[in-house]
Scaffold this motif. Structure first.
Motif, short mmCIF file in Angstrom:
data_model
loop_
_atom_site.label_atom_id
_atom_site.label_comp_id
_atom_site.label_asym_id
_atom_site.label_seq_id
_atom_site.Cartn_x
_atom_site.Cartn_y
_atom_site.Cartn_z
N THR A 192 -7.54 -0.05 -0.06
CA THR A 192 -8.12 1.30 0.09
C THR A 192 -8.40 1.94 -1.26
OG1 THR A 192 -5.94 2.32 0.13
CG2 THR A 192 -6.87 1.68 2.26
N GLU A 245 -1.86 -4.44 -0.37
CA GLU A 245 -2.96 -3.63 -0.92
C GLU A 245 -3.12 -4.12 -2.34
OE1 GLU A 245 -4.81 -0.80 0.09
OE2 GLU A 245 -4.73 0.66 -1.54
N CYS A 260 -1.58 4.94 7.30
CA CYS A 260 -2.74 4.96 8.21
C CYS A 260 -2.28 5.14 9.65
CB CYS A 260 -3.53 3.66 8.10
SG CYS A 260 -4.21 3.40 6.46
N CYS A 298 -2.31 1.82 11.48
CA CYS A 298 -1.82 0.64 10.75
C CYS A 298 -1.28 -0.43 11.71
CB CYS A 298 -0.72 1.04 9.78
SG CYS A 298 -0.09 -0.39 8.89
N PHE A 299 -1.71 -1.65 11.47
CA PHE A 299 -1.29 -2.76 12.34
C PHE A 299 0.21 -2.98 12.29
CE2 PHE A 299 -0.55 -5.52 8.80
CZ PHE A 299 -1.43 -5.07 7.83
N CYS A 304 0.83 -1.20 0.00
CA CYS A 304 0.00 0.00 0.00
C CYS A 304 0.87 1.25 0.00
CB CYS A 304 -0.93 0.02 1.20
SG CYS A 304 -0.20 0.73 2.66
N ASN A 338 -0.14 4.04 1.76
CA ASN A 338 -0.75 4.89 2.80
C ASN A 338 0.12 4.94 4.05
OD1 ASN A 338 -3.04 5.02 1.11
ND2 ASN A 338 -3.72 3.04 1.91
S1 SF4 Z 1 -3.63 -0.11 7.53
FE1 SF4 Z 1 -3.49 -1.11 5.54
S2 SF4 Z 1 -3.72 0.55 4.07
FE2 SF4 Z 1 -3.21 1.50 6.03
S3 SF4 Z 1 -1.01 1.75 6.00
FE3 SF4 Z 1 -1.44 -0.18 7.00
S4 SF4 Z 1 -1.36 -1.72 5.37
FE4 SF4 Z 1 -1.53 0.29 4.41
#
Ligand code: SF4
Length: 451
Positions: free
Chosen positions: A138, A125, A104, A107-108, A100, A102
């Motif tokens: 996303t 992603e 976030c 984010c984990f 991805c 992003n």
């Molecule tokens: S939660 Fe998902 S979309 Fe957001 S930064 Fe982490 S991996 Fe990327």
């Protein structure tokens, strides 16, 4: 950082074609002397990028020209005639996920300890994995090529993390600028092309709850049935994700969310005839509330996202009890052991085991294991580690231990902290059985648990 983050989405080094990993004996593949390591480059003149392409380009075709790059470096062109139903007998390398672009705030990956398994840091992603396994994307960095591919190859349904339809809030949550956070046009294109969308909201207190959540659900519901469901799952914080912008989910927050979303569900149910917006099981469990009944979940559209798993488990456990009533296990009174699980699910499991113990005289003890590896509010069974289970060893009773199958890698008997099942067995000094409900049913029925 942003430029770097975008790059992996489109530039992962890829060799041409897709590699064959195994061939079924006596299949078309074997007949044409294909071997592991050979790569399928084209089918009927069209480039093959992965096994989905191969499936799509061969589907329904009876006359095929397949270009192969042999492991030896030779190029072969195979003319193949087959019955439509005849399988090629080929297995292929796995899809390498796109990453991805992003950042976030929840984010984990930011919640992992530094020494966690590398696979836990993969920020996938990938619309292909979304179609195949229900992974969420996303759509913020999807390319035109991928958009066209979804439509052409009918990669439907797609699972999309929307989080909020309010653009300011979405951009804030994803850590990107508004222009890129805006996927309204892409969504419309996919929906107009007949692609079904399941949406997700990761619910972060004081950011996308309350009115923002309400608006998000109703905006998405306006596309029903093309947007067919929304999963609302709670933010999960480990001890490593200490971002000051995030507020932990509390039992009280869960109770307020249930109250607010139940009203929305009722409104939508009378209008659409479906619940449409589903709350994650974790929200009910953390609120100390019972999960809804079977009807609420319809055909369980978001089961892969943990929505309705507790209901399914309870229903299936009920069926198991009925089966055992008809055909009780031999030596049932000798079955005595400990079942380890996360603190979230432990009360549910305990209630079910109580029924089993009372009816059949077994002595199965549920032990709620604290997650020390991730810490924070991580309490699900699947994220328990070998170290966590060892930490609960003084609570083992009986002759064996059962651990959730989901604590192990799908293709290897290894736990998230790198401990192997074998090591765990040696350190606990008792037989350890990884099992899901089906595995548990087999264990108690076929006497494996008895000394
Ligand atoms: S939660 Fe998902 S979309 Fe957001 S930064 Fe982490 S991996 Fe990327």
């Amino acid at each position: 950082m942003y430029e770097f983050a975008v790059a992996p989405a489109v530039t992962s080094i890829r060799r041409r074609g897709v590699a064959i990993t195994a061939i079924t004996p006596s299949s078309i593949g074997a007949e044409f002397e294909l071997e592991p390591g050979d790569r399928i480059i084209k089918v009927n003149g069209r480039v093959v990028r992965d096994y989905l392409d191969f499936r799509f380009q061969t589907g329904g075709e009876t006359d095929l020209v397949i270009e192969v790059r042999k492991q030896s470096g030779e190029d072969w062109e195979l003319q193949i005639e087959r019955d439509e139903s005849e399988d090629f007998g080929l297995s292929f390398e796995q899809i390498v996920p796109r990453q991805c672009a992003n950042e976030c705030i929840f984010c984990f990956c930011k919640g992992n300890p530094e020494d966690a398994r590398p696979s836990l840091f993969i920020r996938d992603e990938d619309v292909r994995l979304s179609f195949l396994y229900g992974n969420y994307t996303t759509l913020t960095s999807i390319t035109e090529d991928e958009m066209q591919r979804i439509v052409e190859q009918r990669l439907t349904p797609q699972y999309v993390s929307v989080h909020a339809t309010n653009l300011d809030v979405r951009a804030y949550l994803l850590g990107i600028e508004k222009e890129r956070a805006d996927i309204s046009e892409k969504l419309r294109r996919l929906l107009d092309a007949g692609i079904e969308i399941h949406a997700q909201v990761v619910l972060c207190p004081a950011i996308n709850d309350g009115e923002v959540l309400r608006q998000t659900i109703f905006d998405l519901a306006s596309y029903y049935p093309r947007v067919s469901s929304v999963a609302v799952v709670p933010l999960g914080l480990t001890r490593y994700n200490t971002d000051a912008r995030l507020t932990a989910v509390t039992p009280e927050f869960c109770r307020q969310t249930i109250k607010a979303v139940t009203q929305i569900q009722q409104e939508l149910h009378s209008r659409l005839g479906t619940t449409f917006a589903f709350l994650g099981d974790e929200i009910y469990l953390r609120a100390g509330r019972a999960v809804p009944g079977r009807k609420h979940y319809g055909d369980y559209p978001q089961i892969e996202d943990g929505i309705g798993m507790v209901r399914t488990f309870c229903n299936e456990f009920g069926a198991l009890l009925r089966r055992l009533e008809r055909n009780p296990p031999q030596h049932q009174r000798q079955i005595s052991g400990t079942i380890m699980t996360g603190t979230l699910f432990a009360p549910v499991l305990e209630a079910q085991m109580k029924k089993l113990n009372e009816r059949f005289g077994m002595r199965l003890h549920v032990t709620a294991v604290q997650n020390e590896y991730f810490g924070g509010d991580v309490s699900v069974a699947g994220l328990l580690t070998g170290g966590d289970i060892l930490g609960a060893s003084n609570r083992i009773r009986g002759d064996f231990v059962i651990v959730p199958k989901t604590t192990l890698k799908s293709d290897e008997e290894i736990m998230l902290d790198g401990m192997t099942l074998e090591t765990l067995r040696q350190r606990l000094g008792v037989p350890v059985h990884p099992a899901d409900l089906g595995g548990f049913a087999n264990l108690i029925s076929d006497q494996q648990l008895q000394n």
